[in-house]
Design a protein around this motif. Structure first.
Motif, PDB file in Angstrom:
ATOM      1  N   ARG A  78       0.870  -1.085   0.056  1.00  0.00           N
ATOM      2  CA  ARG A  78       0.130   0.070  -0.023  1.00  0.00           C
ATOM      3  C   ARG A  78       0.891   1.259   0.005  1.00  0.00           C
ATOM      4  N   GLU A  79       0.332   2.155  -0.516  1.00  0.00           N
ATOM      5  CA  GLU A  79       1.152   3.795  -0.579  1.00  0.00           C
ATOM      6  C   GLU A  79       0.710   4.333   0.409  1.00  0.00           C
ATOM      7  N   ASP A  80       1.483   5.428   0.713  1.00  0.00           N
ATOM      8  CA  ASP A  80       1.214   6.569   1.682  1.00  0.00           C
ATOM      9  C   ASP A  80       0.353   7.635   1.043  1.00  0.00           C
ATOM     10  N   ILE A  81      -0.570   8.231   1.634  1.00  0.00           N
ATOM     11  CA  ILE A  81      -1.560   9.167   1.061  1.00  0.00           C
ATOM     12  C   ILE A  81      -0.959  10.265   0.488  1.00  0.00           C
ATOM     13  N   ASN A  82       0.097  10.763   0.872  1.00  0.00           N
ATOM     14  CA  ASN A  82       0.716  11.871   0.275  1.00  0.00           C
ATOM     15  C   ASN A  82       1.712  11.329  -0.961  1.00  0.00           C
ATOM     16  N   GLU A  83       2.049  10.271  -0.979  1.00  0.00           N
ATOM     17  CA  GLU A  83       2.691   9.684  -2.269  1.00  0.00           C
ATOM     18  C   GLU A  83       1.490   9.478  -3.194  1.00  0.00           C
ATOM     19  N   TYR A  84       0.274   8.898  -2.779  1.00  0.00           N
ATOM     20  CA  TYR A  84      -0.711   8.682  -3.884  1.00  0.00           C
ATOM     21  C   TYR A  84      -1.284   9.972  -4.359  1.00  0.00           C
ATOM     22  N   ASP A 125       8.341  16.121   0.510  1.00  0.00           N
ATOM     23  CA  ASP A 125       7.884  15.261   1.675  1.00  0.00           C
ATOM     24  C   ASP A 125       7.551  13.716   1.039  1.00  0.00           C
ATOM     25  N   VAL A 126       8.567  13.183   0.244  1.00  0.00           N
ATOM     26  CA  VAL A 126       8.471  11.736  -0.254  1.00  0.00           C
ATOM     27  C   VAL A 126       9.588  11.024   0.257  1.00  0.00           C
ATOM     28  N   GLU A 127       9.644   9.986   0.721  1.00  0.00           N
ATOM     29  CA  GLU A 127      10.714   8.953   1.262  1.00  0.00           C
ATOM     30  C   GLU A 127      11.706   8.771   0.134  1.00  0.00           C
TER      31      GLU A 127
END
Length: 184
Positions: A60-66, A92-94
């Motif tokens: 699953r993806e982080d909501i920010n990345e989505y 703000d992306v890992e």
């Protein structure tokens, strides 16, 4: 290989899930480089305790990345109606370059897209994730940027240019490849 070794080799569930996950990623969810043996291996791994729901949750993806992915896809330029060029935010992306690669893969799911190029400005460079299915050799294109990869999956890091400058170079390379008969 384990399934062909005599003596009934049994994997632990965690080992089987690690292999299953690796195959999923390597084959882009069973769309690339798959054959009968791929699915035989997956069946063997399932018999060894793979929980596919748990694996799905793991990816699953982080909501920010989505949201960044959605914005990049929404703002994608379709150059000559077939070549998707997008920009991926690194804020703000890992792992911004990994997210760019995911977006490049997603853009190939759009009807009539022959190749995709996602540009991510990160650490003073523009990272390019290039993807195609079979109509354009993105490896040759990325080599022009001193990058490399595979005919359908390649990338490069471009120091000293802004995203718009790299986009323009990609457009020019597409034009050259079309003129040379190396692309449709």
């Amino acid at each position: 290989i384990c399934q062909y070794i005599g003596g009934g080799v049994k994997l632990r569930a965690a080992e089987a899930e690690a292999m299953y996950s690796g195959i999923m990623i390597d084959t882009n969810y069973f769309t690339d480089k798959t054959g009968v043996r791929t699915f035989e291996a997956m069946a063997y791994l399932k018999r060894n305790g793979v929980d596919s729901v748990r694996i799905r949750k793991m990816f699953r993806e982080d909501i920010n990345e989505y949201k960044i992915r959605a914005a990049a896809i929404q703002d994608t330029e379709l150059y000559l109606d077939h070549y998707a060029i997008a920009e991926c935010s690194s804020r703000d992306v890992e792992s911004p370059t990994v997210l760019g690669a995911k977006i490049a893969n997603s853009l190939l799911d759009i009807d009539k897209v022959k190749a995709s190029f996602v540009l991510t400005k990160y650490n003073g460079k523009v990272y390019i994730s290039a993807r195609s299915i079979d109509e354009l050799n993105v490896q040759v294109m990325m080599e022009k940027f001193h990058g490399g990869g595979h005919i359908n999956m390649a990338g490069a890091q471009v120091p000293g240019l802004d995203v718009d400058g790299v986009k323009e170079q990609i457009r020019q390379l597409i034009d050259e490849m079309i003129a040379d008969g190396d692309a449709d």
